[in-house]
Design an enzyme around this catalytic site. Structure first.
Site, mmCIF file in Angstrom:
data_model
loop_
_atom_site.group_PDB
_atom_site.id
_atom_site.type_symbol
_atom_site.label_atom_id
_atom_site.label_comp_id
_atom_site.label_asym_id
_atom_site.label_seq_id
_atom_site.Cartn_x
_atom_site.Cartn_y
_atom_site.Cartn_z
ATOM 1 N N GLU A 175 9.003 84.404 16.325
ATOM 2 C CA GLU A 175 9.716 84.816 15.221
ATOM 3 C C GLU A 175 10.910 84.017 14.699
ATOM 4 O O GLU A 175 12.005 84.493 15.065
ATOM 5 C CB GLU A 175 10.176 86.500 15.207
ATOM 6 C CG GLU A 175 10.396 87.005 13.878
ATOM 7 C CD GLU A 175 11.006 88.452 13.741
ATOM 8 O OE1 GLU A 175 10.867 88.851 14.948
ATOM 9 O OE2 GLU A 175 11.339 88.840 12.719
ATOM 10 N N LYS A 217 5.574 85.038 13.365
ATOM 11 C CA LYS A 217 6.119 85.943 12.547
ATOM 12 C C LYS A 217 7.219 85.581 11.537
ATOM 13 O O LYS A 217 8.212 85.243 11.881
ATOM 14 C CB LYS A 217 6.691 87.130 13.494
ATOM 15 C CG LYS A 217 7.342 88.419 12.540
ATOM 16 C CD LYS A 217 7.368 89.414 13.423
ATOM 17 C CE LYS A 217 8.489 90.629 12.803
ATOM 18 N NZ LYS A 217 8.454 91.860 13.160
HETATM 19 P P1 13P Z 1 11.784 94.121 9.023
HETATM 20 O O1 13P Z 1 10.263 93.879 8.696
HETATM 21 O O2 13P Z 1 12.351 95.207 8.787
HETATM 22 O O3 13P Z 1 12.376 92.853 8.488
HETATM 23 O O4 13P Z 1 11.768 93.852 10.655
HETATM 24 C C1 13P Z 1 10.649 93.297 11.435
HETATM 25 C C2 13P Z 1 11.172 92.657 12.466
HETATM 26 O O5 13P Z 1 10.703 93.097 13.592
HETATM 27 C C3 13P Z 1 12.619 91.838 12.351
HETATM 28 O O6 13P Z 1 12.812 91.277 13.949
#
Ligand code: 13P
Length: 339
Positions: A175, A217
């Site tokens: 991510e 992600k």
């Molecule tokens: P949000 O969808 O609230 O941005 O959170 C996703 C997430 O896991 C951020 O690390």
């Protein structure tokens, strides 16, 4: 197909996505305080258990990201949280980074920590039932940021993390989040995200990560939240798809977007538009925190014993996002809260 590829594909199978319920205690306390609920161990469990035992889990949620506290908790019926999630046909996962800290060489930026002792923690989480993990790197856009240092050091950590996770037989969610804070336009978000993704995949390759057993992600390509130039969902979808096709190797099986401060409807609508035009091999899905939980949390806070209504709202949001993974969502459907 390898076991890791199989897990990755189940997490974002058509019609399904991921529930990010891995808020750290600090973040969860902020969320609960915003609706005037005290952040006790019990209340954090109660809200999460309410979501994890909702019917919507079965059809629309392929995986749930947990926080260290939650993966070790038991439900009122005596099941562990990972067992509860599995009983609803979903896969339990765990956030394994220990947070974004001040980057020493560029103190206005962040570096994500958590590599020390990670191999041992992964073995423990695997035993507790986790099949996948998450590590979030975070980048700010401004006239001078993100710096080369932030881009390279965070990508390096993501590469080392992903290799350790695959060694432990789990699927790493990679991510890299470019925040939407700022006045920048959508083009700037595109350029920065492209650069960051390139660097991340360079490091994943260097660390010999099998991309087929990973999930990306990312942020969607959006204008900054203080930008004068707004973009339509169609523009957002076009730029997002282009950026991912150009910078993510096609062996990555699935892409699950974060919501990052978009409203619930924006996050659903933008994903729906992406899937309308998705001509790539990527399964395009969601891994939402706030955009799946916000309305449910507000309702729950009014009466924490009213499980039925909270679940109804969560089921609806899950269904709407599930539909958007097949481009079958429409604004009309938002009015039909039934299940
Ligand atoms: P949000 O969808 O609230 O941005 O959170 C996703 C997430 O896991 C951020 O690390």
């Amino acid at each position: 197909m390898s076991e890791l590829e199989n897990i990755a594909k189940q997490m974002v199978a058509k019609g399904k996505g991921i529930l990010a319920a891995d808020e750290s205690t600090g973040t969860m306390t902020k969320r609960l305080s915003s609706v005037n609920v005290e952040s006790t161990l019990e209340n954090r469990l109660k809200f999460r258990e309410t979501l994890f035992s909702a019917e919507g889990m079965k059809n629309y949620i392929g995986g749930v990201i947990l926080y260290d506290e939650t993966i070790k908790q038991k439900t009122t019926s005596g099941k562990t949280i990972p067992e509860l999630i599995k009983s609803f046909g979903s896969i339990p996962g765990i956030k394994v980074d220990t947070g974004a800290k001040k980057l020493a060489g560029s103190p206005e930026e962040k570096i994500t920590e958590g590599l020390d002792g990670l191999r041992e923690r992964l073995a423990e989480y695997y035993k507790l039932g986790a099949k996948f993990t998450k590590w979030r790197a975070v980048y700010n856009i401004s006239k001078i940021y993100p710096s080369e240092l932030a881009i390279e050091s965070n990508a390096h950590a993501l590469g080392r993390y992903a290799a350790l996770v695959q060694e432990a037989k789990m699927v790493p969610i990679v991510e890299p989040e470019v925040l939407m804070d700022g006045e920048h336009d959508i083009k700037k978000c595109y350029e920065v995200t492209a650069k960051i993704l390139k660097e991340c995949y360079k490091e994943l390759k260097l660390n010999k990560v099998d991309l087929k057993g990973t999930i990306l992600k990312p942020n969607m390509i959006l204008p900054g939240n203080k930008s004068k130039n707004k973009s339509t969902p169609q523009e957002i979808a076009k730029m997002t798809l282009k950026c991912l096709k150009e910078n993510v190797p096609s062996t990555v099986p699935g892409i699950a977007f974060l919501s990052g401060g978009q409203t619930e409807i924006e996050a659903t609508q933008n994903l729906n538009e992406i899937n309308k035009i998705n001509d790539s091999n990527f399964l395009m899905s969601f891994s939402y925190g706030r955009a799946l939980q916000q309305s449910a949390l507000k309702s729950w806070a009014k009466n924490i014993k009213d499980t039925i209504n909270t679940q109804k709202i969560f089921n609806h949001r899950s269904k709407m996002n599930g539909l958007s993974t097949s481009a079958k969502w429409s604004m009309d459907l938002e009015k039909q809260i039934t299940a």
